[in-house]
Scaffold this motif. Structure first.
Motif, PDB file in Angstrom:
ATOM      1  N   PHE A 115       0.797  -1.102   0.130  1.00 58.91           N
ATOM      2  CA  PHE A 115       0.137  -0.006  -0.106  1.00 58.91           C
ATOM      3  C   PHE A 115       0.969   1.269   0.046  1.00 58.91           C
ATOM      4  O   PHE A 115       0.511   2.385  -0.740  1.00 58.91           O
ATOM      5  CB  PHE A 115      -0.901   0.050   1.182  1.00 58.91           C
ATOM      6  N   ALA A 116       1.904   1.292   0.650  1.00 57.60           N
ATOM      7  CA  ALA A 116       2.770   2.653   0.698  1.00 57.60           C
ATOM      8  C   ALA A 116       3.423   2.596  -0.500  1.00 57.60           C
ATOM      9  O   ALA A 116       3.536   3.842  -0.810  1.00 57.60           O
ATOM     10  CB  ALA A 116       3.835   2.250   1.990  1.00 57.60           C
ATOM     11  N   ALA A 117       4.079   1.589  -1.188  1.00 55.52           N
ATOM     12  CA  ALA A 117       4.559   1.795  -2.558  1.00 55.52           C
ATOM     13  C   ALA A 117       3.479   2.345  -3.469  1.00 55.52           C
ATOM     14  O   ALA A 117       3.797   3.426  -4.349  1.00 55.52           O
ATOM     15  CB  ALA A 117       5.003   0.388  -3.055  1.00 55.52           C
ATOM     16  N   ALA A 118       2.193   1.813  -3.415  1.00 55.06           N
ATOM     17  CA  ALA A 118       1.327   2.240  -4.282  1.00 55.06           C
ATOM     18  C   ALA A 118       0.874   3.704  -4.311  1.00 55.06           C
ATOM     19  O   ALA A 118       1.049   4.348  -5.267  1.00 55.06           O
ATOM     20  CB  ALA A 118      -0.091   1.176  -4.410  1.00 55.06           C
ATOM     21  N   SER A 119       0.564   4.210  -3.033  1.00 54.13           N
ATOM     22  CA  SER A 119       0.140   5.264  -2.632  1.00 54.13           C
ATOM     23  C   SER A 119       1.031   6.566  -2.933  1.00 54.13           C
ATOM     24  O   SER A 119       1.217   7.581  -3.246  1.00 54.13           O
ATOM     25  CB  SER A 119      -0.320   5.577  -1.465  1.00 54.13           C
ATOM     26  N   GLY A 120       2.681   6.022  -2.655  1.00 51.40           N
ATOM     27  CA  GLY A 120       3.682   6.679  -2.973  1.00 51.40           C
ATOM     28  C   GLY A 120       4.028   7.052  -4.380  1.00 51.40           C
ATOM     29  O   GLY A 120       4.369   8.222  -4.811  1.00 51.40           O
ATOM     30  N   ALA A 121       3.650   6.174  -5.163  1.00 47.92           N
ATOM     31  CA  ALA A 121       3.907   6.108  -6.602  1.00 47.92           C
ATOM     32  C   ALA A 121       3.000   7.209  -7.191  1.00 47.92           C
ATOM     33  O   ALA A 121       3.098   7.896  -7.978  1.00 47.92           O
ATOM     34  CB  ALA A 121       3.778   4.910  -7.298  1.00 47.92           C
ATOM     35  N   VAL A 122       1.462   7.086  -6.741  1.00 50.53           N
ATOM     36  CA  VAL A 122       0.592   7.796  -7.384  1.00 50.53           C
ATOM     37  C   VAL A 122       1.042   9.352  -6.914  1.00 50.53           C
ATOM     38  O   VAL A 122       0.698  10.052  -7.451  1.00 50.53           O
ATOM     39  CB  VAL A 122      -0.806   7.567  -6.656  1.00 50.53           C
ATOM     40  N   PHE A 123       1.385   9.400  -5.631  1.00 57.05           N
ATOM     41  CA  PHE A 123       1.791  10.770  -5.150  1.00 57.05           C
ATOM     42  C   PHE A 123       2.623  11.399  -5.810  1.00 57.05           C
ATOM     43  O   PHE A 123       2.728  12.474  -6.241  1.00 57.05           O
ATOM     44  CB  PHE A 123       2.041  10.811  -3.592  1.00 57.05           C
TER      45      PHE A 123
END
Length: 472
Positions: free
Chosen positions: A248-256
Protein backbone atom coordinates in the motif's frame (compact mmCIF):
# COMPACT_ATOMS: atom_id res chain seq x y z
CA UNK A 1 -15.92 36.69 -18.77
CA UNK A 2 -12.76 37.84 -17.03
CA UNK A 3 -12.20 34.36 -15.62
CA UNK A 4 -12.87 32.51 -18.86
CA UNK A 5 -9.54 33.54 -20.32
CA UNK A 6 -7.43 33.16 -17.21
CA UNK A 7 -8.80 30.45 -14.91
CA UNK A 8 -7.85 27.26 -16.74
CA UNK A 9 -7.33 23.71 -15.43
CA UNK A 10 -3.61 24.05 -16.21
CA UNK A 11 -3.33 26.47 -13.28
CA UNK A 12 -3.72 23.55 -10.89
CA UNK A 13 -0.88 21.57 -12.46
CA UNK A 14 2.51 21.63 -10.67
CA UNK A 15 5.36 23.33 -12.50
CA UNK A 16 8.83 22.23 -11.35
CA UNK A 17 7.13 20.45 -8.46
CA UNK A 18 5.00 23.39 -7.26
CA UNK A 19 1.46 24.56 -8.00
CA UNK A 20 1.65 28.22 -9.10
CA UNK A 21 -0.41 30.01 -6.47
CA UNK A 22 -0.44 33.62 -7.67
CA UNK A 23 -2.85 33.07 -10.60
CA UNK A 24 -5.26 31.37 -8.17
CA UNK A 25 -5.00 34.27 -5.72
CA UNK A 26 -5.49 36.73 -8.59
CA UNK A 27 -8.72 34.96 -9.59
CA UNK A 28 -10.28 35.10 -6.12
CA UNK A 29 -11.97 38.49 -6.42
CA UNK A 30 -13.59 37.75 -9.79
CA UNK A 31 -14.79 34.34 -8.57
CA UNK A 32 -16.35 35.91 -5.48
CA UNK A 33 -18.15 38.53 -7.57
CA UNK A 34 -19.41 35.94 -10.03
CA UNK A 35 -20.57 33.69 -7.20
CA UNK A 36 -22.48 36.50 -5.46
CA UNK A 37 -24.12 37.58 -8.73
CA UNK A 38 -25.15 34.08 -9.79
CA UNK A 39 -26.48 33.10 -6.36
CA UNK A 40 -28.50 36.33 -6.23
CA UNK A 41 -29.95 35.68 -9.66
CA UNK A 42 -30.73 32.04 -8.84
CA UNK A 43 -32.51 33.09 -5.64
CA UNK A 44 -34.61 35.68 -7.52
CA UNK A 45 -35.68 33.09 -10.08
CA UNK A 46 -36.50 30.56 -7.34
CA UNK A 47 -38.91 33.05 -5.73
CA UNK A 48 -40.85 33.91 -8.90
CA UNK A 49 -44.56 33.27 -8.41
CA UNK A 50 -45.51 31.41 -11.58
CA UNK A 51 -49.25 31.41 -10.84
CA UNK A 52 -50.18 34.52 -12.84
CA UNK A 53 -47.73 33.88 -15.69
CA UNK A 54 -48.81 32.95 -19.19
CA UNK A 55 -47.57 29.54 -20.34
CA UNK A 56 -44.77 30.89 -22.56
CA UNK A 57 -43.22 32.87 -19.69
CA UNK A 58 -43.78 30.04 -17.22
CA UNK A 59 -41.96 27.70 -19.62
CA UNK A 60 -39.05 30.11 -19.86
CA UNK A 61 -38.78 30.27 -16.05
CA UNK A 62 -38.82 26.46 -15.90
CA UNK A 63 -35.96 26.37 -18.40
CA UNK A 64 -33.92 29.05 -16.68
CA UNK A 65 -34.22 27.88 -13.07
CA UNK A 66 -32.23 24.58 -13.29
CA UNK A 67 -29.57 26.05 -15.57
CA UNK A 68 -29.02 29.03 -13.29
CA UNK A 69 -29.05 26.89 -10.15
CA UNK A 70 -26.54 24.41 -11.56
CA UNK A 71 -24.26 27.22 -12.74
CA UNK A 72 -24.47 28.94 -9.35
CA UNK A 73 -23.62 25.67 -7.59
CA UNK A 74 -20.61 25.16 -9.86
CA UNK A 75 -19.26 28.65 -9.25
CA UNK A 76 -19.91 28.27 -5.52
CA UNK A 77 -17.70 25.17 -5.53
CA UNK A 78 -15.03 27.06 -7.47
CA UNK A 79 -15.17 29.92 -4.98
CA UNK A 80 -14.63 27.60 -2.02
CA UNK A 81 -11.76 25.83 -3.74
CA UNK A 82 -10.01 29.00 -4.83
CA UNK A 83 -10.47 30.63 -1.42
CA UNK A 84 -9.05 27.59 0.38
CA UNK A 85 -6.37 26.19 -1.90
CA UNK A 86 -3.63 28.84 -1.54
CA UNK A 87 -3.59 28.59 2.26
CA UNK A 88 -3.70 24.77 2.23
CA UNK A 89 -0.87 24.71 -0.30
CA UNK A 90 1.35 26.82 1.93
CA UNK A 91 0.95 30.29 0.46
CA UNK A 92 1.25 31.80 3.94
CA UNK A 93 3.82 29.39 5.31
CA UNK A 94 4.54 25.64 5.55
CA UNK A 95 1.66 23.29 6.37
CA UNK A 96 1.47 19.59 7.28
CA UNK A 97 -1.51 17.33 6.58
CA UNK A 98 -2.33 13.78 7.59
CA UNK A 99 -3.75 11.73 4.71
CA UNK A 100 -5.91 8.72 5.57
CA UNK A 101 -6.48 6.00 2.98
CA UNK A 102 -9.79 4.45 4.02
CA UNK A 103 -10.26 0.82 2.99
CA UNK A 104 -13.89 -0.10 2.16
CA UNK A 105 -12.97 -3.80 2.17
CA UNK A 106 -13.23 -3.38 5.96
CA UNK A 107 -16.13 -0.92 6.07
CA UNK A 108 -16.43 1.92 8.53
CA UNK A 109 -19.18 4.53 8.62
CA UNK A 110 -17.05 7.18 6.89
CA UNK A 111 -15.49 4.74 4.41
CA UNK A 112 -13.26 2.07 5.86
CA UNK A 113 -10.39 1.09 8.07
CA UNK A 114 -7.71 3.79 7.61
CA UNK A 115 -4.98 1.17 7.35
CA UNK A 116 -2.50 3.33 5.44
CA UNK A 117 -1.57 6.89 6.43
CA UNK A 118 0.80 9.52 5.13
CA UNK A 119 2.09 12.88 6.29
CA UNK A 120 2.45 15.46 3.53
CA UNK A 121 3.93 18.93 3.68
CA UNK A 122 3.01 21.97 1.60
CA UNK A 123 5.06 25.13 1.16
CA UNK A 124 4.55 27.82 -1.48
CA UNK A 125 2.63 25.39 -3.67
CA UNK A 126 5.18 22.59 -3.34
CA UNK A 127 3.87 19.28 -1.97
CA UNK A 128 6.19 16.76 -0.28
CA UNK A 129 5.64 13.27 1.07
CA UNK A 130 7.18 13.43 4.55
CA UNK A 131 6.27 10.15 6.24
CA UNK A 132 4.18 7.01 5.83
CA UNK A 133 2.64 4.80 8.50
CA UNK A 134 -0.03 2.17 9.11
CA UNK A 135 -2.47 1.49 11.94
CA UNK A 136 -0.02 -1.15 13.18
CA UNK A 137 2.32 1.71 14.16
CA UNK A 138 -0.13 3.02 16.77
CA UNK A 139 -0.60 1.73 20.31
CA UNK A 140 -3.87 0.69 21.90
CA UNK A 141 -4.60 3.85 23.82
CA UNK A 142 -6.01 2.93 27.26
CA UNK A 143 -8.56 5.78 27.11
CA UNK A 144 -9.96 7.92 24.27
CA UNK A 145 -7.27 10.40 23.24
CA UNK A 146 -9.90 13.16 23.26
CA UNK A 147 -13.22 13.36 25.13
CA UNK A 148 -15.89 11.56 23.09
CA UNK A 149 -19.43 12.92 22.75
CA UNK A 150 -21.88 10.78 24.72
CA UNK A 151 -23.70 9.91 21.49
CA UNK A 152 -20.55 8.66 19.77
CA UNK A 153 -19.52 6.51 22.73
CA UNK A 154 -23.04 5.14 23.10
CA UNK A 155 -23.52 4.18 19.45
CA UNK A 156 -20.01 3.22 18.38
CA UNK A 157 -18.18 2.61 21.66
CA UNK A 158 -15.15 4.28 23.21
CA UNK A 159 -12.92 2.28 20.85
CA UNK A 160 -13.63 5.15 18.43
CA UNK A 161 -11.14 7.23 20.39
CA UNK A 162 -8.69 4.48 21.36
CA UNK A 163 -7.71 2.73 18.12
CA UNK A 164 -6.56 4.42 14.93
CA UNK A 165 -8.38 1.78 12.87
CA UNK A 166 -11.66 2.69 14.60
CA UNK A 167 -11.66 6.50 14.42
CA UNK A 168 -13.77 6.18 11.25
CA UNK A 169 -16.63 4.30 12.98
CA UNK A 170 -18.64 7.55 13.09
CA UNK A 171 -19.97 9.34 10.00
CA UNK A 172 -18.89 12.63 11.63
CA UNK A 173 -15.53 13.05 9.91
CA UNK A 174 -14.72 16.16 11.92
CA UNK A 175 -14.60 13.93 15.02
CA UNK A 176 -12.65 11.30 13.12
CA UNK A 177 -10.07 13.81 11.93
CA UNK A 178 -9.52 15.37 15.33
CA UNK A 179 -9.05 11.94 16.92
CA UNK A 180 -6.62 10.86 14.20
CA UNK A 181 -4.74 14.16 14.49
CA UNK A 182 -4.34 13.69 18.24
CA UNK A 183 -3.21 10.09 17.85
CA UNK A 184 -0.61 11.16 15.29
CA UNK A 185 0.59 13.87 17.67
CA UNK A 186 0.91 11.46 20.58
CA UNK A 187 2.65 8.81 18.47
CA UNK A 188 4.97 10.91 16.30
CA UNK A 189 5.01 14.35 17.95
CA UNK A 190 3.74 16.30 14.92
CA UNK A 191 0.66 18.51 15.18
CA UNK A 192 -0.95 18.60 11.75
CA UNK A 193 -2.84 21.47 10.13
CA UNK A 194 -5.53 19.22 8.78
CA UNK A 195 -6.61 15.72 7.81
CA UNK A 196 -7.56 14.51 4.34
CA UNK A 197 -9.27 11.21 3.52
CA UNK A 198 -9.39 9.28 0.25
CA UNK A 199 -10.11 5.67 -0.70
CA UNK A 200 -8.77 3.31 -3.40
CA UNK A 201 -11.84 3.87 -5.58
CA UNK A 202 -11.06 7.59 -5.70
CA UNK A 203 -7.43 6.67 -6.33
CA UNK A 204 -8.65 4.77 -9.39
CA UNK A 205 -10.43 7.90 -10.61
CA UNK A 206 -7.15 9.83 -10.29
CA UNK A 207 -5.38 7.14 -12.32
CA UNK A 208 -7.70 7.90 -15.21
CA UNK A 209 -6.04 11.34 -15.25
CA UNK A 210 -2.45 10.27 -14.56
CA UNK A 211 -2.42 7.17 -16.73
CA UNK A 212 -1.05 3.75 -15.64
CA UNK A 213 1.63 3.72 -12.95
CA UNK A 214 4.32 1.05 -12.64
CA UNK A 215 4.88 -0.24 -9.10
CA UNK A 216 8.14 -1.63 -7.65
CA UNK A 217 6.42 -5.05 -7.42
CA UNK A 218 6.15 -5.21 -11.20
CA UNK A 219 2.41 -4.51 -11.16
CA UNK A 220 0.87 -1.77 -13.25
CA UNK A 221 -1.78 0.23 -11.39
CA UNK A 222 -4.57 1.55 -13.59
CA UNK A 223 -7.98 3.11 -13.15
CA UNK A 224 -9.57 -0.21 -14.09
CA UNK A 225 -7.64 -2.52 -11.76
CA UNK A 226 -7.02 -0.24 -8.73
CA UNK A 227 -10.09 -1.42 -6.83
CA UNK A 228 -9.54 -5.15 -7.33
CA UNK A 229 -5.77 -4.98 -6.81
CA UNK A 230 -5.82 -2.82 -3.67
CA UNK A 231 -8.95 -4.24 -2.03
CA UNK A 232 -8.81 -7.94 -2.89
CA UNK A 233 -5.81 -9.34 -4.76
CA UNK A 234 -3.20 -7.90 -2.39
CA UNK A 235 -4.60 -9.93 0.53
CA UNK A 236 -4.41 -13.21 -1.34
CA UNK A 237 -0.93 -12.43 -2.62
CA UNK A 238 0.57 -11.19 0.67
CA UNK A 239 -0.75 -13.01 3.78
CA UNK A 240 1.44 -10.90 6.09
CA UNK A 241 -0.01 -7.50 7.14
CA UNK A 242 3.53 -6.10 7.07
CA UNK A 243 3.89 -7.00 3.40
CA UNK A 244 0.42 -5.62 2.69
CA UNK A 245 1.36 -2.32 4.33
CA UNK A 246 4.53 -2.16 2.24
CA UNK A 247 2.50 -2.71 -0.93
CA UNK A 248 0.00 0.00 0.00
CA UNK A 249 2.83 2.40 0.83
CA UNK A 250 4.49 1.74 -2.52
CA UNK A 251 1.25 2.23 -4.42
CA UNK A 252 0.22 5.45 -2.66
CA UNK A 253 3.75 6.81 -2.89
CA UNK A 254 3.89 6.13 -6.63
CA UNK A 255 0.56 7.89 -7.25
CA UNK A 256 1.66 10.82 -5.08
CA UNK A 257 4.93 11.17 -7.02
CA UNK A 258 3.06 11.19 -10.34
CA UNK A 259 0.60 13.86 -9.21
CA UNK A 260 3.30 16.01 -7.57
CA UNK A 261 5.38 15.86 -10.76
CA UNK A 262 2.55 17.37 -12.81
CA UNK A 263 2.40 14.38 -15.16
CA UNK A 264 -1.36 14.28 -15.54
CA UNK A 265 -4.27 15.75 -17.47
CA UNK A 266 -5.41 18.63 -15.19
CA UNK A 267 -8.97 18.76 -16.49
CA UNK A 268 -9.39 15.00 -15.93
CA UNK A 269 -7.83 15.28 -12.48
CA UNK A 270 -10.26 18.01 -11.43
CA UNK A 271 -13.12 15.92 -12.80
CA UNK A 272 -11.88 12.87 -10.90
CA UNK A 273 -11.70 14.80 -7.63
CA UNK A 274 -15.17 16.25 -8.21
CA UNK A 275 -16.62 12.78 -8.80
CA UNK A 276 -14.88 11.39 -5.72
CA UNK A 277 -16.11 14.33 -3.63
CA UNK A 278 -19.71 13.85 -4.77
CA UNK A 279 -19.48 10.18 -3.71
CA UNK A 280 -18.05 11.23 -0.30
CA UNK A 281 -14.74 9.47 -1.09
CA UNK A 282 -12.76 12.67 -0.40
CA UNK A 283 -13.13 14.30 3.02
CA UNK A 284 -11.32 17.31 4.48
CA UNK A 285 -10.83 18.75 7.96
CA UNK A 286 -8.83 21.91 8.59
CA UNK A 287 -7.63 22.68 12.11
CA UNK A 288 -8.17 26.40 11.41
CA UNK A 289 -11.88 27.02 12.02
CA UNK A 290 -12.08 29.88 9.52
CA UNK A 291 -10.72 27.65 6.77
CA UNK A 292 -12.99 24.76 7.66
CA UNK A 293 -15.97 27.14 7.58
CA UNK A 294 -15.30 27.61 3.84
CA UNK A 295 -16.35 23.99 3.32
CA UNK A 296 -19.50 24.20 5.44
CA UNK A 297 -22.53 22.74 3.69
CA UNK A 298 -20.51 20.70 1.17
CA UNK A 299 -20.09 16.94 0.80
CA UNK A 300 -16.40 17.24 1.76
CA UNK A 301 -16.85 17.66 5.52
CA UNK A 302 -18.48 14.40 6.66
CA UNK A 303 -20.86 11.59 5.71
CA UNK A 304 -24.01 13.13 7.17
CA UNK A 305 -26.72 14.53 4.90
CA UNK A 306 -26.07 18.21 4.21
CA UNK A 307 -28.40 20.84 5.67
CA UNK A 308 -30.25 20.98 2.34
CA UNK A 309 -30.72 17.19 2.30
CA UNK A 310 -31.35 16.50 5.97
CA UNK A 311 -35.16 16.68 6.14
CA UNK A 312 -35.62 14.36 3.19
CA UNK A 313 -32.73 11.91 3.51
CA UNK A 314 -31.63 8.76 5.26
CA UNK A 315 -28.02 8.22 6.27
CA UNK A 316 -26.97 4.57 5.97
CA UNK A 317 -23.63 3.71 7.56
CA UNK A 318 -21.89 0.33 7.59
CA UNK A 319 -19.36 -0.83 10.18
CA UNK A 320 -17.55 -4.16 9.96
CA UNK A 321 -18.14 -6.55 12.88
CA UNK A 322 -16.27 -9.51 11.38
CA UNK A 323 -12.66 -8.37 11.79
CA UNK A 324 -12.11 -9.11 8.13
CA UNK A 325 -11.86 -7.71 4.62
CA UNK A 326 -15.19 -9.20 3.54
CA UNK A 327 -16.65 -5.77 2.78
CA UNK A 328 -15.31 -6.21 -0.73
CA UNK A 329 -18.14 -8.72 -1.24
CA UNK A 330 -20.96 -6.55 0.11
CA UNK A 331 -23.64 -5.56 -2.36
CA UNK A 332 -26.05 -3.04 -0.83
CA UNK A 333 -29.08 -1.79 -2.73
CA UNK A 334 -31.34 0.94 -1.33
CA UNK A 335 -34.89 1.96 -2.18
CA UNK A 336 -37.05 4.66 -0.61
CA UNK A 337 -40.69 5.65 -0.70
CA UNK A 338 -43.16 8.00 0.94
CA UNK A 339 -46.80 7.75 2.02
CA UNK A 340 -49.09 10.48 3.35
CA UNK A 341 -50.80 9.16 6.45
CA UNK A 342 -53.40 11.73 7.52
CA UNK A 343 -52.72 13.89 10.55
CA UNK A 344 -49.81 11.66 11.59
CA UNK A 345 -47.60 13.16 8.90
CA UNK A 346 -45.63 11.57 6.10
CA UNK A 347 -44.18 8.08 6.39
CA UNK A 348 -40.73 7.74 4.87
CA UNK A 349 -39.74 4.17 4.06
CA UNK A 350 -36.26 2.73 3.53
CA UNK A 351 -35.63 -0.70 2.06
CA UNK A 352 -32.11 -2.16 2.12
CA UNK A 353 -31.19 -5.32 0.23
CA UNK A 354 -27.86 -6.80 1.28
CA UNK A 355 -26.08 -9.65 -0.51
CA UNK A 356 -22.87 -11.53 0.26
CA UNK A 357 -21.32 -11.96 -3.20
CA UNK A 358 -18.34 -14.01 -1.96
CA UNK A 359 -17.80 -17.41 -3.62
CA UNK A 360 -19.69 -20.25 -1.97
CA UNK A 361 -16.38 -21.86 -1.02
CA UNK A 362 -15.02 -18.61 0.45
CA UNK A 363 -14.07 -20.31 3.72
CA UNK A 364 -11.46 -22.41 1.90
CA UNK A 365 -10.52 -20.26 -1.11
CA UNK A 366 -10.10 -16.89 0.61
CA UNK A 367 -7.24 -16.25 3.00
CA UNK A 368 -7.78 -16.25 6.75
CA UNK A 369 -6.90 -12.56 6.76
CA UNK A 370 -9.80 -11.83 4.38
CA UNK A 371 -12.39 -14.02 6.13
CA UNK A 372 -11.38 -13.03 9.65
CA UNK A 373 -10.62 -16.61 10.76
CA UNK A 374 -13.78 -16.62 12.89
CA UNK A 375 -12.00 -14.54 15.53
CA UNK A 376 -15.15 -12.53 16.30
CA UNK A 377 -17.54 -15.46 16.30
CA UNK A 378 -18.41 -15.14 12.61
CA UNK A 379 -18.17 -18.28 10.46
CA UNK A 380 -15.36 -17.85 7.89
CA UNK A 381 -16.89 -16.76 4.59
CA UNK A 382 -19.80 -15.02 6.32
CA UNK A 383 -19.80 -11.31 7.02
CA UNK A 384 -21.43 -9.41 9.86
CA UNK A 385 -22.05 -5.68 9.77
CA UNK A 386 -23.51 -3.12 12.14
CA UNK A 387 -25.83 -0.87 10.13
CA UNK A 388 -26.68 2.57 11.55
CA UNK A 389 -29.58 4.38 9.86
CA UNK A 390 -29.84 8.13 10.52
CA UNK A 391 -33.38 9.45 10.01
CA UNK A 392 -34.38 13.06 9.24
CA UNK A 393 -34.23 15.45 12.22
CA UNK A 394 -37.52 15.58 14.11
CA UNK A 395 -38.75 12.29 12.70
CA UNK A 396 -39.99 9.37 14.79
CA UNK A 397 -38.49 5.94 13.97
CA UNK A 398 -40.83 2.99 13.62
CA UNK A 399 -39.99 -0.70 13.64
CA UNK A 400 -37.38 -2.63 11.67
CA UNK A 401 -38.14 -5.84 9.82
CA UNK A 402 -35.83 -8.35 8.17
CA UNK A 403 -37.54 -10.40 5.49
CA UNK A 404 -40.89 -9.57 7.12
CA UNK A 405 -39.85 -10.49 10.68
CA UNK A 406 -39.15 -7.95 13.42
CA UNK A 407 -35.41 -7.30 13.77
CA UNK A 408 -33.87 -6.34 17.14
CA UNK A 409 -32.40 -2.85 16.97
CA UNK A 410 -30.85 -0.11 19.09
CA UNK A 411 -32.48 3.32 19.15
CA UNK A 412 -30.35 6.39 19.85
CA UNK A 413 -29.79 9.98 18.78
CA UNK A 414 -26.68 11.58 17.32
CA UNK A 415 -27.09 15.32 17.51
CA UNK A 416 -30.32 16.15 15.69
CA UNK A 417 -30.57 12.75 13.99
CA UNK A 418 -32.63 9.82 15.33
CA UNK A 419 -30.55 6.65 14.87
CA UNK A 420 -31.58 3.02 14.46
CA UNK A 421 -28.75 0.46 14.57
CA UNK A 422 -28.95 -3.29 13.88
CA UNK A 423 -26.73 -6.24 12.96
CA UNK A 424 -26.81 -8.27 9.76
CA UNK A 425 -24.88 -11.50 9.11
CA UNK A 426 -24.94 -13.27 5.75
CA UNK A 427 -23.34 -16.43 4.38
CA UNK A 428 -21.78 -16.49 0.89
CA UNK A 429 -24.49 -16.14 -1.74
CA UNK A 430 -27.13 -15.19 0.86
CA UNK A 431 -29.32 -12.11 0.47
CA UNK A 432 -31.70 -10.35 2.85
CA UNK A 433 -34.04 -7.34 2.84
CA UNK A 434 -34.46 -4.90 5.72
CA UNK A 435 -37.45 -2.51 5.92
CA UNK A 436 -37.46 0.58 8.11
CA UNK A 437 -39.92 3.44 8.34
CA UNK A 438 -40.05 6.81 10.11
CA UNK A 439 -42.76 9.42 10.54
CA UNK A 440 -41.42 12.77 9.35
CA UNK A 441 -43.47 15.93 9.83
CA UNK A 442 -41.09 18.31 8.04
CA UNK A 443 -40.31 16.15 5.01
CA UNK A 444 -41.29 17.62 1.67
CA UNK A 445 -39.71 15.54 -1.06
CA UNK A 446 -38.89 11.96 -2.00
CA UNK A 447 -36.24 10.59 0.40
CA UNK A 448 -32.68 10.20 -0.83
CA UNK A 449 -29.91 8.11 0.70
CA UNK A 450 -26.48 9.26 1.85
CA UNK A 451 -24.39 6.18 2.57
CA UNK A 452 -20.97 4.84 3.41
CA UNK A 453 -19.05 4.91 0.09
CA UNK A 454 -18.82 1.22 -0.74
CA UNK A 455 -16.71 -0.61 -3.31
CA UNK A 456 -19.70 -0.92 -5.64
CA UNK A 457 -22.16 1.98 -5.76
CA UNK A 458 -25.76 1.76 -6.94
CA UNK A 459 -28.53 4.25 -7.56
CA UNK A 460 -31.29 4.59 -4.97
CA UNK A 461 -34.47 3.02 -6.33
CA UNK A 462 -38.11 3.93 -5.67
CA UNK A 463 -40.21 1.75 -3.37
CA UNK A 464 -43.96 1.70 -2.84
CA UNK A 465 -45.03 1.87 0.81
CA UNK A 466 -48.29 2.06 2.74
CA UNK A 467 -49.23 3.64 6.07
CA UNK A 468 -48.87 0.33 7.90
CA UNK A 469 -45.15 0.69 7.15
CA UNK A 470 -44.88 -2.58 5.19
CA UNK A 471 -42.93 -2.04 1.99
CA UNK A 472 -44.57 -3.64 -1.03
Amino acid sequence: MNLAGSLRPELFKPVDGAVPLQPIVDAQEDVRKADDALEGAAERVRTIDQGPLISQVRGAVDQLRPVLTETADTVDAARRAIDLMPAMLGAEGPRTYLVMFQNPAEPRASGGNPGALALIGTDSGRISLLQQASTADFPRFPEPVLPLPVETAGIYGNITGRFMQDVTLTPRFQQTAQLASEMWLQRFGTRVDGVLSIDPIALGYLLDATGPIDLPTGDQLTGKNASALLLSEVYNRYPSPVDQDAFFAAASGAVFDRVASGSFDPAKLIGALAKAGTERRVLIWNAAEAEQAVLEGTTLTDLLPTAEQAHDAFGVYVNDATGSKMGYYLDLQAATGVATCGASGRLLGLQLTLTNTAPLDAASTLSDYVTGRGDHGVTPGNFRFNIAVYAPPGSMPGGVQRDGVDLPSQLATDGEFPVTQFKIELAPGESTTVDLGVTAYDASGAPEVVATPKVHLSETQQASINCEFALQ
